[in-house]
Enzyme design. Structure first.
Site, PDB file in Angstrom:
ATOM      1  N   ASP A 197       3.730  -5.177   2.104  1.00  0.00           N
ATOM      2  CA  ASP A 197       2.270  -5.129   1.960  1.00  0.00           C
ATOM      3  C   ASP A 197       1.658  -6.519   1.793  1.00  0.00           C
ATOM      4  OD1 ASP A 197       2.619  -2.334   1.944  1.00  0.00           O
ATOM      5  OD2 ASP A 197       2.845  -2.322  -0.236  1.00  0.00           O
ATOM      6  N   GLU A 215      -4.854   3.770   5.660  1.00  0.00           N
ATOM      7  CA  GLU A 215      -4.765   3.042   4.398  1.00  0.00           C
ATOM      8  C   GLU A 215      -4.777   1.540   4.674  1.00  0.00           C
ATOM      9  OE1 GLU A 215      -1.148   4.533   2.783  1.00  0.00           O
ATOM     10  OE2 GLU A 215       0.100   3.752   4.402  1.00  0.00           O
TER      11      GLU A 215
END
Length: 511
Positions: A15, A172
Site C-alpha cells: 500500500d 478502494e
C-alpha cells in the site's frame, strides 16, 4: 542510462503512498498489527529507498489492544502528502479509533499524536484546492468524499458518494489529484489478490461529475502469467523533469498452482505516460526498466549483522501488537538484546518478539542466543497460527511447526548451556518434495526453510535439524495481508541475543 529492478522496496511493504518535496521523495507503507507503525522511506531517485523511521513510534500513537487485535488488522493503507510546510499522513487504525491524521515538520519525526476524524471506512486520502479547501476521499465500501478541517479533524461537508470504479469488487485506495485543469481520482479495484487493478476517472471539480477513462482498468496483471502479480493500490508522483511515475503494490508468487507468495505485497515502480486526450496510461509493470532521469543516488543496504551496540533499535525492527518497555533492553547486558517473556507461547498474541521482514526469496538468518534459564529462539512468522520456530531452553533445542490448528515438534536435540548459534536458511532452488518416500513426486511449494545449529558451513550446520516446506508460511495458506517476518523471541524468562545476521544469498548458493 540507469536500469532499476522491481520491486524497489522488497518484502512486506504494501500500500505505498508517495510525495515529492523538491528533489526528495518520501514514501509510507501499511504495517497492520506491527509496532512501530507505518515505515517511512526517503529517496532522491525513486529507486533507492532508505527507511528513516516509523510514523507511529510511540505506544500512545498506536492503540492495538490485546486481546482485540488480530493478525492483518491494525494499520491499513496510509497516504502521505506535503502541504503548507508540513508533512501529513492520514490513515486507518481498524483495531482502535478509525481514521486519523498525524503531522510532522520533518519526515523523520517526531510525528504528532493522532487527530481523529469522524469518518467511516478505510484507505483515506488528502488533497487540497488552491484556496486551502481540504478533501478526504475514502472507501466505505465504494468511494466517498468529504470536505474536512484536517487540523481539527472536523467534517465540514459530506461525506457523499463519488466515482467508485468500473464495477469490480472492492473499490478502494482512492487518491485525488489536481493536474492541470482536471481533477483525477485514482483507485484500486478487484481486491488485493490476483484480480487487483488500478482505474482512473476525472472531473473539473472534486464534486464531479466524474468520467471514467475509456481504457480502464488503467493497469492489471490479472489473468496473465507475468512474474509480478496483484498489481494495484497505486499512487502518482511527478519527477523534477516533468515525467510521471507510479508506485504500487505487487506480489511475486512462486511454486505450483495456485502459486504461493511468501514475502507479502511489495512496493514496485513503473512509468506513467499521458495520451493526447489527457489520460494517464501505464504499461505492464516490468521486472527491469530505465530509471528516472537525473543523478543516481544509491543508499547503503541494511547492515547484514546487528550487534546490538547502538543505544536504540534500528527502525526496521518490528514487533507484533506492541513492544512494552519492560519486555526488552539493550542496557541490561550491554552489546546484547535482552528479551523478557510477556506470554508463554507464540500461538496467542501477547508474547515478546523482535524481528525484521524477509525481503529476499533466498536468504540466511542467524543469531547468537544465550537462553540462560529462559526459553526462546528464532522464528519465521506469518501469524499466531502459522510460524516455524527454532527454540532453545532447558538444555534442549527443538524445531516447532505451527500450521493452522496443528502444532508439532519435528526435531529435538540436547545442547549445552551457554550461547549457541542458531541458523535458518530459506532457499528456492532445492525445494522439499511433498513425500520423501516418493522421490519421483515433483516439489510444489515456493521454497524450503531449513533449521540448523551453528553457522552455515560449520560442521554442526552441515546436517540440518529439520527442513520444512515454505507453502505453509504463505499468504495463500495463512491468509491475510502481511508477509513473513523473521525474528527473536522469548516465551519464558529472559533470553539474550548477542547478534542477529540476515543476508541475501543468490539462488543455488545457500548451504
Amino acid at each position: 542510462m540507469h536500469l532499476y529492478d522491481n520491486p524497489v522496496i522488497s518484502g512486506f511493504h504494501p500500500d505505498p503512498s508517495v510525495c515529492r518535496v523538491g528533489d526528495d521523495y518520501y514514501l509510507v507503507c501499511s504495517s497492520f498489527e506491527y509496532f512501530p507503525g507505518l515505515p517511512i522511506f526517503h529517496s532522491r531517485d525513486l529507486v533507492h529507498w532508505r527507511q528513516i523511521g516509523n510514523v507511529l513510534d510511540r505506544p500512545g500513537q498506536l492503540p492495538l489492544p490485546i486481546p482485540g487485535t488480530m493478525a492483518s488488522r491494525g494499520l491499513y493503507a496510509p497516504t502521505i502528502r506535503h502541504h503548507d510546510g508540513l508533512f501529513w499522513v492520514i490513515n486507518t487504525n481498524v483495531s482502535g479509533g478509525g481514521n486519523y491524521i498525524v503531522t510532522a515538520e520533518r519526515p523523520e519525526g517526531p510525528w504528532s499524536d493522532p487527530v481523529w476524524i469522524d469518518l467511516p471506512g478505510i484507505d483515506p486520502d488528502l488533497a487540497w484546492e488552491e484556496d486551502g479547501t481540504c478533501w478526504c476521499a475514502f472507501s466505505v465500501p465504494g468511494v466517498r468524499l468529504a470536505r474536512i478541517d484536517p487540523v481539527k479533524g472536523e467534517v465540514l461537508e459530506g461525506p457523499f458518494p463519488t466515482w467508485s470504479g468500473t464495477g469490480l469488487k472492492y473499490a478502494e485506495a482512492p487518491h485525488l489529484y489536481r493536474i492541470g485543469d482536471w481533477w483525477y481520482l485514482l483507485l484500486a479495484e478487484g481486491g488485493t489478490e490476483r484480480g487487483h487493478a488500478v482505474s482512473v476517472a476525472r472531473a473539473r471539480s472534486p464534486r464531479g461529475p466524474w468520467e471514467g477513462a475509456p481504457g480502464n482498468p488503467l493497469l492489471s496483471h490479472s489473468g496473465t502469467d507475468r512474474p509480478i502479480q496483484s498489481t494495484g493500490h497505486a499512487d502518482l508522483v511527478t519527477a523534477p523533469d516533468g515525467t510521471w511515475w507510479m508506485v504500487l503494490l505487487g506480489t511475486r508468487p512462486r511454486g505450483y498452482t495456485p502459486n504461493f507468495q511468501v514475502l507479502g505485497r511489495e512496493t514496485f515502480l513503473t512509468p506513467v505516460e499521458w495520451d493526447a486526450q489527457g489520460w494517464p496510461t501505464v504499461a505492464p509493470v516490468p521486472e527491469r526498466h530505465s530509471a528516472p532521469a537525473g543523478a543516481w543516488h544509491p543508499v547503503p543496504e541494511l547492515p547484514a549483522r546487528d550487534d546490538f551496540d547502538a543505544p536504540a533499535l534500528a527502525p526496521h525492527w518490528i514487533s507484533p501488537y506492541a513492544r512494552p518497555a519492560d519486555a526488552w533492553s539493550l542496557t541490561d547486558r550491554p552489546g546484547w538484546l535482552s528479551l523478557r517473556a510477556t506470554g508463554p507461547t507464540l500461538d496467542r498474541p501477547g508474547y515478546t518478539f523482535v524481528g525484521r521482514r524477509q525481503q529476499h526469496h533466498d536468504c540466511c538468518v542467524g543469531v547468537s542466543v544465550d537462553p540462560g534459564a529462559g526459553r526462546g529462539g528464532l522464528s519465521v512468522r506469518m501469524d499466531e497460527a502459522h510460524h516455524f520456530d527454532l527454540e532453545v531452553g532447558g538444555g534442549e533445542l527443538s524445531v516447532v511447526a505451527r500450521i493452522g490448528p496443528l502444532r508439532q515438534t519435528v526435531a529435538r536435540r540436547p545442547v549445552p548451556s551457554g550461547p549457541l548459534t542458531l541458523t535458518v536458511t530459506i532457499r528456492t532452488d532445492d525445494i522439499v518434495s511433498p513425500s520423501p518416500e516418493a522421490p519421483g513426486i515433483e516439489p510444489t511449494g515456493p521454497d524450503t526453510i531449513a533449521f540448523r545449529l551453528g553457522d552455515p558451513g560449520s560442521t554442526d550446520a552441515a546436517q540440518p535439524l529439520a527442513e520444512l516446506e515454505g507453502r505453509y508460511l504463505s499468504t495463500e495458506v495463512a491468509t491475510g495481508f502481511t508477509g513473513r517476518v523473521i525474528g527473536m523471541y522469548a516465551v519464558d524468562g529472559t533470553v539474550a541475543f548477542d547478534w542477529f545476521h540476515y543476508a541475501r544469498v543468490p539462488s543455488g548458493d545457500v548451504t
